[in-house]
Design a protein around this motif. Sequence first.
Motif, PDB file in Angstrom:
ATOM      1  N   ILE A  86       0.848  -1.181   0.000  1.00 16.59           N
ATOM      2  CA  ILE A  86       0.000   0.000   0.000  1.00 16.59           C
ATOM      3  C   ILE A  86       0.888   1.237   0.000  1.00 16.59           C
ATOM      4  O   ILE A  86       1.780   1.383   0.840  1.00 16.59           O
ATOM      5  CB  ILE A  86      -0.935   0.018   1.220  1.00 16.59           C
ATOM      6  CG1 ILE A  86      -1.837  -1.213   1.187  1.00 16.59           C
ATOM      7  CG2 ILE A  86      -1.763   1.302   1.244  1.00 16.59           C
ATOM      8  CD1 ILE A  86      -2.677  -1.397   2.411  1.00 16.59           C
ATOM      9  N   TYR A  87       0.633   2.108  -0.983  1.00 18.19           N
ATOM     10  CA  TYR A  87       1.322   3.390  -1.067  1.00 18.19           C
ATOM     11  C   TYR A  87       0.246   4.469  -1.207  1.00 18.19           C
ATOM     12  O   TYR A  87      -0.520   4.448  -2.169  1.00 18.19           O
ATOM     13  CB  TYR A  87       2.282   3.434  -2.245  1.00 18.19           C
ATOM     14  CG  TYR A  87       2.892   4.788  -2.462  1.00 18.19           C
ATOM     15  CD1 TYR A  87       3.723   5.349  -1.505  1.00 18.19           C
ATOM     16  CD2 TYR A  87       2.617   5.520  -3.610  1.00 18.19           C
ATOM     17  CE1 TYR A  87       4.276   6.604  -1.687  1.00 18.19           C
ATOM     18  CE2 TYR A  87       3.173   6.777  -3.805  1.00 18.19           C
ATOM     19  CZ  TYR A  87       3.996   7.311  -2.845  1.00 18.19           C
ATOM     20  OH  TYR A  87       4.534   8.557  -3.015  1.00 18.19           O
ATOM     21  N   LYS A  88       0.193   5.354  -0.250  1.00 17.54           N
ATOM     22  CA  LYS A  88      -0.862   6.371  -0.163  1.00 17.54           C
ATOM     23  C   LYS A  88      -2.217   5.670  -0.217  1.00 17.54           C
ATOM     24  O   LYS A  88      -2.530   4.910   0.674  1.00 17.54           O
ATOM     25  CB  LYS A  88      -0.689   7.427  -1.245  1.00 17.54           C
ATOM     26  CG  LYS A  88       0.565   8.261  -1.053  1.00 17.54           C
ATOM     27  CD  LYS A  88       0.621   9.407  -2.002  1.00 17.54           C
ATOM     28  CE  LYS A  88       1.856  10.254  -1.725  1.00 17.54           C
ATOM     29  NZ  LYS A  88       1.959  11.395  -2.615  1.00 17.54           N
ATOM     30  N   THR A  89      -3.013   5.900  -1.248  1.00 17.29           N
ATOM     31  CA  THR A  89      -4.331   5.280  -1.320  1.00 17.29           C
ATOM     32  C   THR A  89      -4.377   4.115  -2.306  1.00 17.29           C
ATOM     33  O   THR A  89      -5.424   3.511  -2.488  1.00 17.29           O
ATOM     34  CB  THR A  89      -5.400   6.306  -1.735  1.00 17.29           C
ATOM     35  OG1 THR A  89      -5.049   6.838  -3.024  1.00 17.29           O
ATOM     36  CG2 THR A  89      -5.492   7.430  -0.716  1.00 17.29           C
ATOM     37  N   ARG A  90      -3.242   3.777  -2.919  1.00 17.80           N
ATOM     38  CA  ARG A  90      -3.214   2.724  -3.930  1.00 17.80           C
ATOM     39  C   ARG A  90      -2.708   1.415  -3.347  1.00 17.80           C
ATOM     40  O   ARG A  90      -1.800   1.394  -2.519  1.00 17.80           O
ATOM     41  CB  ARG A  90      -2.327   3.128  -5.100  1.00 17.80           C
ATOM     42  CG  ARG A  90      -2.894   4.359  -5.782  1.00 17.80           C
ATOM     43  CD  ARG A  90      -2.346   4.568  -7.112  1.00 17.80           C
ATOM     44  NE  ARG A  90      -2.736   3.472  -7.983  1.00 17.80           N
ATOM     45  CZ  ARG A  90      -2.383   3.407  -9.245  1.00 17.80           C
ATOM     46  NH1 ARG A  90      -1.652   4.351  -9.770  1.00 17.80           N
ATOM     47  NH2 ARG A  90      -2.742   2.398  -9.998  1.00 17.80           N
ATOM     48  N   THR A  91      -3.297   0.324  -3.815  1.00 19.03           N
ATOM     49  CA  THR A  91      -2.884  -1.005  -3.393  1.00 19.03           C
ATOM     50  C   THR A  91      -2.303  -1.737  -4.594  1.00 19.03           C
ATOM     51  O   THR A  91      -2.902  -1.750  -5.670  1.00 19.03           O
ATOM     52  CB  THR A  91      -4.092  -1.790  -2.843  1.00 19.03           C
ATOM     53  OG1 THR A  91      -4.628  -1.070  -1.737  1.00 19.03           O
ATOM     54  CG2 THR A  91      -3.676  -3.179  -2.378  1.00 19.03           C
ATOM     55  N   TYR A  92      -1.131  -2.326  -4.407  1.00 20.14           N
ATOM     56  CA  TYR A  92      -0.450  -3.071  -5.468  1.00 20.14           C
ATOM     57  C   TYR A  92      -0.347  -4.526  -5.050  1.00 20.14           C
ATOM     58  O   TYR A  92       0.068  -4.827  -3.935  1.00 20.14           O
ATOM     59  CB  TYR A  92       0.971  -2.525  -5.692  1.00 20.14           C
ATOM     60  CG  TYR A  92       1.016  -1.087  -6.149  1.00 20.14           C
ATOM     61  CD1 TYR A  92       1.070  -0.767  -7.500  1.00 20.14           C
ATOM     62  CD2 TYR A  92       1.015  -0.042  -5.231  1.00 20.14           C
ATOM     63  CE1 TYR A  92       1.128   0.549  -7.922  1.00 20.14           C
ATOM     64  CE2 TYR A  92       1.065   1.278  -5.647  1.00 20.14           C
ATOM     65  CZ  TYR A  92       1.117   1.563  -6.995  1.00 20.14           C
ATOM     66  OH  TYR A  92       1.172   2.876  -7.407  1.00 20.14           O
ATOM     67  N   ASP A  93      -0.719  -5.431  -5.961  1.00 21.15           N
ATOM     68  CA  ASP A  93      -0.524  -6.863  -5.700  1.00 21.15           C
ATOM     69  C   ASP A  93       0.928  -7.201  -5.983  1.00 21.15           C
ATOM     70  O   ASP A  93       1.522  -6.726  -6.951  1.00 21.15           O
ATOM     71  CB  ASP A  93      -1.418  -7.703  -6.607  1.00 21.15           C
ATOM     72  CG  ASP A  93      -2.876  -7.592  -6.222  1.00 21.15           C
ATOM     73  OD1 ASP A  93      -3.149  -7.484  -5.007  1.00 21.15           O
ATOM     74  OD2 ASP A  93      -3.721  -7.619  -7.117  1.00 21.15           O
ATOM     75  N   ILE A  94       1.497  -8.024  -5.123  1.00 23.43           N
ATOM     76  CA  ILE A  94       2.879  -8.469  -5.323  1.00 23.43           C
ATOM     77  C   ILE A  94       2.844  -9.942  -5.647  1.00 23.43           C
ATOM     78  O   ILE A  94       2.227 -10.716  -4.960  1.00 23.43           O
ATOM     79  CB  ILE A  94       3.725  -8.220  -4.047  1.00 23.43           C
ATOM     80  CG1 ILE A  94       3.729  -6.736  -3.713  1.00 23.43           C
ATOM     81  CG2 ILE A  94       5.127  -8.746  -4.233  1.00 23.43           C
ATOM     82  CD1 ILE A  94       4.469  -6.409  -2.436  1.00 23.43           C
TER      83      ILE A  94
END
Length: 94
Positions: A86-94
């Motif tokens: 999670i970076y700021k309001t964005r979610t990234y799948d790893i």
Amino acid sequence: MRILNHTSIIGERDRRITIQIASTVRGTTGTSSITYTTVDTVWAAMKHAPQGKESDDEMQVVASQIVVWEIRYRSDIDITEKYQLIYKTRTYDI
């Protein structure tokens, strides 16, 4: 998750990210759902990969961009597990 053999300068790690690990929880009715638990919040460098892609998905144009996040090595992160970032309001799948 990829492990890169690349070293960034400490000053490039200027983004504060939260790493979360997925776990499957079975409810009282027997259904399962995925929940995420925070592993840690760390400093990271964000780099956009030179290639992105566009595709037609069910009559819609879908664009995506590959983002590479670089953090210090951590022995407690197992690359065979499912994580999200999670970076700021964005979610990234790893």
